[in-house]
Write an enzyme that holds these catalytic residues in place. Structure first.
Site, PDB file in Angstrom:
ATOM      1  N   GLU A 236      51.116  38.054  50.282  1.00  0.00           N
ATOM      2  CA  GLU A 236      52.024  39.102  49.819  1.00  0.00           C
ATOM      3  C   GLU A 236      53.449  39.110  50.374  1.00  0.00           C
ATOM      4  O   GLU A 236      53.874  40.061  51.026  1.00  0.00           O
ATOM      5  CB  GLU A 236      51.371  40.482  50.044  1.00  0.00           C
ATOM      6  CG  GLU A 236      50.115  40.630  49.210  1.00  0.00           C
ATOM      7  CD  GLU A 236      49.556  42.051  49.165  1.00  0.00           C
ATOM      8  OE1 GLU A 236      50.031  42.920  49.916  1.00  0.00           O
ATOM      9  OE2 GLU A 236      48.636  42.274  48.357  1.00  0.00           O
ATOM     10  N   GLU A 348      43.463  38.993  45.328  1.00  0.00           N
ATOM     11  CA  GLU A 348      43.157  40.364  45.758  1.00  0.00           C
ATOM     12  C   GLU A 348      43.131  41.261  44.536  1.00  0.00           C
ATOM     13  O   GLU A 348      44.097  41.307  43.766  1.00  0.00           O
ATOM     14  CB  GLU A 348      44.206  40.930  46.745  1.00  0.00           C
ATOM     15  CG  GLU A 348      44.032  40.483  48.167  1.00  0.00           C
ATOM     16  CD  GLU A 348      44.929  41.259  49.138  1.00  0.00           C
ATOM     17  OE1 GLU A 348      45.306  42.410  48.851  1.00  0.00           O
ATOM     18  OE2 GLU A 348      45.263  40.684  50.190  1.00  0.00           O
TER      19      GLU A 348
END
Ligand SMILES: *[C@@H]1O[C@H](CO)[C@@H](O)[C@H](O)[C@H]1NC(C)=O
Length: 425
Positions: A236, A348
């Site tokens: 991320e 995710e």
């Protein structure tokens, strides 16, 4: 882009008719659905599973009841007809798994972690959850075949920026990797640092690309002969000032991994905006990252890493889900991937153990499976060392050989739940 495929007549119709036809890519059926059940011209209402039917471009109804042919084969109308054509996916995703968190604990979104704050999800190192028991259960009882193993850069190097791996700490993390491999699953090494080290962005004021490459060189040397290890370059990235410079940092990692001898394994390339699947194209990540290549110039096994949650702000912090992400994220992404000859992996995703998340997650999974030619699979967030009260907990309850899954896992996310088959009957 997809919006432009909706004929003007729909707008006119919608104003006067009781029930308008559903737009291309829109929902047109499924359990509990009360909206339009017919599709605009040029698309066909196609059942992806019991929960979700969708208007898919094409003119012919499905000619077979087998899962993979629920999609018509005629080409779509529109400017990118060749790569917007209906998904040739097999209906079964290649890699489906769970994140086993713990070695990343203590990490915050500035990329700051004290190495001592990592909580190994292995009982021999920490009095916590039984990561080995969880993974064994997930493979044997649920049919999962991949785990993502988040770890802090600071943990691996014991707080030293660069690539010198601390042997004591590596023994502990490698124990998790080996435990994962022993289940027969593939294992993603995820450096969970948000493109940062203690607040500084890699290659843009923080650690140099050379320091980042040195980390990956050391990791790849460790696992170069392990085909089932997948290298997750970075978790991320967010608020990256220059996406092209970031692609350069990713290139440095890829080159380091390949040159260390890991020439064939998958490498996951992460974009900006928390690796959002929804903004991958619009924020420039797709165009920047598609330039990243192997040393031989190929893009073999260079897979885009994308995340997506189903709650109101894509944060993965709410128990309720509000979207299946299909229209706003997965459909445009799948089209882009197909047009560019590339694949992505959703490492995710997740939701609360609620009815809304079960409905939307089942829809998302069915759609991903329908597009399995370009979407490799998904990894749920999360099990490992979280507490069972964690809002996105996928921790099974139990021990030894007796485990009970959370309702979202047992209803949708576990391969054995059947959501990804996309069967029409
Ligand atoms: C490795 O990390 C441990 C803490 O886990 C620390 O005690 C040790 O001094 C480190 N070794 C080196 C060579 O820095």
């Amino acid at each position: 882009m997809l919006k432009t495929l909706v004929p003007l007549s729909l707008v006119v119709l919608g104003a006067s008719s009781v029930k308008a036809q559903a737009a291309v890519w829109a929902q047109c059926g499924g359990q509990g659905w009360t909206g339009a059940t017919t599709c605009v011209a040029g698309s066909v209402c196609t059942a992806l599973n019991d929960f979700y039917s969708q208007c898919i471009p094409g003119t012919a109804p499905p000619t077979s009841t087998s899962p993979t042919t629920g999609t018509p084969t005629s080409s779509a109308t529109g400017p990118s007809a060749s790569c917007a054509s209906p998904a040739p996916g097999s209906g079964t995703l290649k890699l489906v798994g769970v994140n086993i968190a713990g070695f990343d604990f203590g990490m915050d979104t500035t990329g700051t972690q004290m190495a001592s704050a990592a909580y190994p999800p292995l009982t021999q190192y920490f009095v916590g959850k039984d990561g080995k028991g969880q993974m064994t259960h997930f493979v044997n009882d649920d049919g999962y075949n991949v785990f993502r193993l988040p770890v802090g850069w600071q943990f691996l190097t014991n707080n030293v920026v660069g690539g010198t791996i601390n042997e004591t700490n590596l023994v502990e993390y490698d124990a998790l990797v080996q435990t994962c491999l022993a289940t027969g699953a593939s294992c993603i090494i995820d450096i969970h640092n948000y493109a940062r080290w203690n607040g500084g962005i890699i290659g843009q004021g923080g650690p140099t690309n050379a320091q980042f490459a040195a980390l990956w060189s050391a990791i790849a040397a460790q696992y170069k002969s392990t085909p089932k290890v997948i290298f997750g370059v970075m978790n991320e990235p967010h608020d990256i000032p220059d996406i092209k410079l970031w692609a350069g940092s990713v290139q440095a990692a890829v080159t380091a991994i390949r040159n260390a001898g890991a020439t064939t394994q998958m490498i996951l390339l992460p974009g900006n905006d928390w690796t959002s699947a929804q903004t991958f194209i619009s924020d420039g990540s797709a165009d920047a990252l598609k330039t990243v290549v192997n040393p031989d110039g190929s893009v073999t096994n260079l897979i885009f890493d994308v995340h997506k949650y189903l709650d109101s702000d894509n944060s993965g912090t709410h128990a309720e889900c509000v979207t299946n992400n299909i229209e706003e994220a997965w459909a445009p992404l799948a089209q882009w991937l197909r047009c560019n000859g590339r694949q992505a992996f959703n490492t995710e995703t997740g939701g609360g153990n609620t009815a809304s998340c079960i409905t939307y997650m089942c829809q998302q999974i069915a759609y991903q499976a329908q597009n399995s030619d370009v979407i490799l699979g998904y990894v749920g967030w999360a099990a490992g060392n979280f507490d069972v009260s964690y809002v996105l907990s996928e921790l099974p309850a139990g021990s030894g050989s007796s485990w009970t899954d959370t309702t979202l896992v047992s209803s949708c996310m576990a391969p054995k739940a059947g959501a990804q088959k996309g069967a029409t009957s």
